[in-house]
Structures are given as C-alpha cells and as structure tokens.
Scaffold this active site. Sequence first.
Site, PDB file in Angstrom:
ATOM      1  N   LYS A  91     -28.090  12.508   8.574  1.00 22.43           N
ATOM      2  CA  LYS A  91     -27.246  11.131   8.721  1.00 22.43           C
ATOM      3  C   LYS A  91     -28.635  10.127   8.019  1.00 22.43           C
ATOM      4  O   LYS A  91     -29.590  10.555   7.906  1.00 22.43           O
ATOM      5  CB  LYS A  91     -26.777  10.886   9.838  1.00 22.43           C
ATOM      6  CG  LYS A  91     -27.942  10.880  11.070  1.00 22.43           C
ATOM      7  CD  LYS A  91     -27.267  10.676  12.470  1.00 22.43           C
ATOM      8  CE  LYS A  91     -26.528  11.918  13.129  1.00 22.43           C
ATOM      9  NZ  LYS A  91     -25.071  11.627  12.978  1.00 22.43           N
ATOM     10  N   THR A 101     -18.783  10.323  11.720  1.00 18.83           N
ATOM     11  CA  THR A 101     -17.818  11.344  10.988  1.00 18.83           C
ATOM     12  C   THR A 101     -18.562  12.705  10.937  1.00 18.83           C
ATOM     13  O   THR A 101     -17.940  13.835  10.678  1.00 18.83           O
ATOM     14  CB  THR A 101     -17.074  10.920   9.712  1.00 18.83           C
ATOM     15  OG1 THR A 101     -18.155  10.875   8.707  1.00 18.83           O
ATOM     16  CG2 THR A 101     -16.090   9.729   9.959  1.00 18.83           C
TER      17      THR A 101
END
Length: 684
Positions: free
Chosen positions: A423, A530
């Site tokens: 991420k 997500t």
Amino acid sequence: LAACFLDSLSTMELPAVGCGIRYEYGMFRQKIVDGTQIEMEDDWLRDGNIWEIERPELSVEVHFNGTIEENWTENGLEIKHKDYNTVIAVPYDMPIIGYKTKTPATLRLWSARSKQRFDLHSFNEGIYDKAMADQTFAEAISKVLYPSDDHMQGKQLRLKQFYFLASATMQSMLKRHKQIFSDLHTLPDHVVIQINETHPALAIPELMRILMDEEGFGWDEAYQIVKKMFHYTNHTIMAEALEKWPIDLFSRLLPRVYQIVEEIDRRFVNKIREMYPGNEEKVRKMAILWDGQVRMAHMAIAAGYSVNGVAKLHTEILKNQELKDFYQMMPEKFNNKTNGITFRRWLMSCNPELSAMITDLIGDGWKKDANELEKLGNFVNDDAVLDRLLAVKAGKKADLKNYLKMKQGFDIDENSIYDIQVKRLHEYKRQQMNALYVIHKYFEIKEGKKPATPITVFFGAKAAPAYIIAKDIIHLILCLQQIINNDPEVSPYLKVFMVENYNVTMAEKMIPACDISEQISLASKEASGTGNMKFMLNGALTLGTMDGANVEIAELVGNENIFTFGEDSQTVIDRYARGDYNSRSYYEKDSELKRAVDFIVSDTVKSVGCSENLERLYNELLNKDWFMTFPDFEDYIATREKAYAAYTDRKDWAKKALISISKAGFFSSDRTIDQYNKEIWKLS
C-alpha cells in the site's frame, strides 16, 4: 477504485462518464538505489494508447488569472473576465467495456494544450524561451500526476489542474445537454455529478459561473440547480484530503470563481447564524472561507445534496468527529457507501485458477452476482475442495517466486508463509510497526526460538517525494532486507523483501499469492481500504486493526476467521483529544519494544552502511510516534504469532480461507455502485 467503479458502471449498463486528466507522466517510477527510494519519470504515454480516441472537435477553453469587470446594464449586472490566460482542454475518450454487456461506459481524460502552440516569429529571432512559453504554461497542467506541492509553484499547479478538470467537464456537460434537451433548467432531471474527494469540487462554483455569466441565470435559479446535482464522497480522514487553498493564490488564479465562492460562503454563514444564533464557534468551524483559506470540503458539503463516507466506521467517524458540526446541522445529507472492488479484475483476471475452481463448484453466476459466492460455504468441510484450494494457493506462490526472481533477483522460499503489506507508504498505515515486528522476530531467531514454518515478509510501497519520514521507513525496510537475508543463522526462517515500484501489475501477482494480509493502520485513520478486500477475495486471511472496512470484513467472516488486534477507534480518538500520548513511556515499559526500536540505530545497522537517515526515524518514534505504533505493538506481536501458529493446521487454514472467499461478495463494486444508484443517482 475509480477503475473498479467504471467496470461496474459498464457491467450494470448505467449511463456514466468518468472524468479525469490525461497525464503524460505518473507520479513517479520507484527505483531502489543504495537502500533508498529514487523517483524516476514514469512515462505513461511513451507507447501510446490504442484504446483512446482524441476528440478535438469537443475541445473547450479554460481561463486563468485576469481581472473581473462589473457593469450594470438594463439587463442587470454584467460580468466580464478580461486579460486572462487561456488553456485549451482536449478530450480523449476511452470505452470501458463491462462484462458481457453491450453498452460501454466512457472514461474522458482532458489534455491541456496552448491556444497559440508555437510563436514562429520569436523562434526565428532566436528567442526560444518566449517562443515556447505559452505552450509550456499550458501543457504543464497535464504533464504530471500529483506534482509535489511542498512549494508555492507546486500548489499553484495543483490548483490549476483541479480547475482545468472541473471547468472542462462542466462546459462539456452543458454543451451536450443543450444539444439534446436545449433547456438548461432541466439539468437536474438528467445529470448527476459525483465528486470523488474535493479535488473536483471546483465544479460547483464553475457551474454557477457558466449558468450565471454565460447563460443568463440569476443566482437563486443557478444555485437551486447546483444543489440538486452535486454529491460528495469523502474518501479519507487524513488532513491532506480535506483540501484547503490560500485565498491569495485562489483569488489571483481564479478571480471570478473566487467571487462565487465568497457568495456561497456568505449565504452559508448566514444560514449557520440563523440556526445557531450567537454561536460564532460554529461559524469558525464550518465557514468555507476562514483564516485566509478556502476550505473545499466545507463547500462540497454546503452546496451538495449528499455526503457519504466509504466504510461503515469511516462514515460514523465523519458524523461524530471530523464533520460533526455539519452532520448536526444537515443530518439528512449523510450516508454510507462502503467501497468495493471489481471481481472481474481482482479474481477472474489475476487469479484464473481460483476462478475456475469457484465456477466448478458453484457455476458462473457469481461473475455477475458476487453474492453467489456464499454457496462456497457448503464446501468448508469438503477435504477435496480444501486440498484444491491449498494447491491453487501453492501455485500462485510459486508464480510470484518465479516472477520476483526474474524481475528483481529475489530468492524466495515458496513453502514459507507469505506475509504481505502492500500500500502507499504512510505513517498511519504503520509499515514501521511491521518493520519493528521483523526486528523482534530477528532477535527471537537469534536466540534459538525458530518459527514452525519459515516466514517471508513482503513490503511494497511508494513514499511521496517530499515525505521524509516515509522515505526513512523504506530505508529501514531495505536495511532489514540486507541484514536478515544475508544472515545464515536467520535467513532460513525469516526473509524480508521490498518489491521495487509496486503497482497494479505487481499487485496482480502478489495478491493471489498472499497467505496473511497486513491491514494494520491506526484505528480511525483508514477510511476503507480496498487492498484488504482484494486479499480476502483471493483467500488470504486478514491480520488487522478494527479500522476502515476491516470492521465489516470481521463482521462477515466471524472472529475465528480473522486476526484482529489493537486499540479501537474511539480509544484512539479520545487519546488524540486529550493530547496525552507519550511514546517514550511505552518504550521504557516494554523491553521487547525498546530492543526493537534501539536496533534502528544499532551497530548492526551501522555496519551495513544504513544508519545515515535512521536517527531521524528513531527520534520520530521515540519522541512523537503520531500514529501510535507503540500502544499496539505488544498485541500485534501476540496476534501475529497466533496467525502463524494457525497456519500450521493446513486444513483448518484452508477452511478459514474458503470462508473468507465465500463472504467477499459484499465487497463487489457492483454492490457499491448499485447503492449509489438506488440511494443517490436514481439513473434507472
């Protein structure tokens, strides 16, 4: 997320246009050099794009700077924008093909060009800078995604980008509506506009400007139209997304738009004072213009019809904390739309082996109705199915091993636990806590406490170029990679890899291969996430805090099929409110934590030449630790060890993974878009 939404809009055959800027360069391509991140150009358009269609006949002008002249005429006040700089916005359209549908959605990206592309006279005179100046001014707007804004020129360029997108899109929308319906009064009957974050919020005053200055609408008439059309999605709790602009910059670059914002603010402040007479604290908290700044989120809420968060917890935090005053004043505007992902991309495309297994078991209805995945629950005690699931995962792990060996020369044990955190690099996502755990595990192995199954810890992340501490965390991870992977005593049991230039292509390899998905942001700081959904869908088990959509994952799979730890969001929020967090007190009380933190500046680290920037990170953790790594560390260690122990029972692990996949249907972006449509847009 936008790509997932467009896939769902197309698959569900909803009439939609997604609008953005056609950037020539991405934010940057990450190179790892001597243990640090280096930013390289990322040329998105180098090889062209065969799917896009240039539409020069639909180009529009966008105006910056200049002066505003006001004249009273027999028809009322006439506004003239004079002496402005002009940029041409040229649209490029890309059809977004859905799954087994006939009607694509459209992605429209705007490219910036100069009105006078080339000054031949100046060029022939040898004044090359002057010859190219207009072109350079214009084309800078669509040159680079997220230009660094830690200086005034960068801030100005970002504001230009946001207005360029807003103005071009509003002009295009109005032209099309006039061609089809002729009467602009019917706009709200045919068009809705969803603002994703505040970057496009300038579309609100821009539409007001066009309706009033170019189409002859009065203020009240124009504002009634605007209030029905705009809907605002807040995607984050972080301060950088609650966008603010210095008034002097804003008013100079967008003089007419600023006048309109002033009037929106004046009327909104009057409304606040009517509702809360004598309460100037409410005005201070809620005004659009305050303390020399334009607060874009406040304008989006004041002028918009709907405001939504993107996970159940996130929306509650917005209502009760970040946007509490707005919620108290206008509760009817607030709603939740938990994010989703497209299963066509994040399962069918990137993991065809798992997709084929699912289809063999339950048919292919799940490809359009993700709720069908619930049927997998019928197989949680079927040993043959569990064995097949384990075999699929083993195959994807081997694929990742081979891919990273080829691309980056990594030597990975495919029989190890693949523990992955990929991420954006940000302190609130707490890669630093993962790194501290790695140090803790390194010491344990050195002391003879060896894990039952070898562990491979993967990181993938880019740090914003100006984010110094984030870059220091990358440096620490790379130092650990060098120390641990070259230690013959430790490396058979623990390895660390920082993949270079983490992107969607890399994600499509890593996510299907993952065993443990690290979702360890500080509770109350991640809006949704997500990646957590993508990992869950591909049979990884979540190790995470009760933050963002992790909360909803836990509710769906049950506490026995997720590994949660850490303080809850309210505890964290309350501590911030008190302002009494002292990281050093945790450091002094916890010997395991102290040992891990001290290692950052230890002789071992210095011996491999990795110490230069780590003093800064060490001091940041010890004296600030703004995202509260230390209070969660002990629980994080215990929970991670619990996850590793659970992995040794392969059948039970496979059962947990199958349950996770079976409950992932809720996180389809089809469901998210269906909720937007039924509750806000009402397109069909």
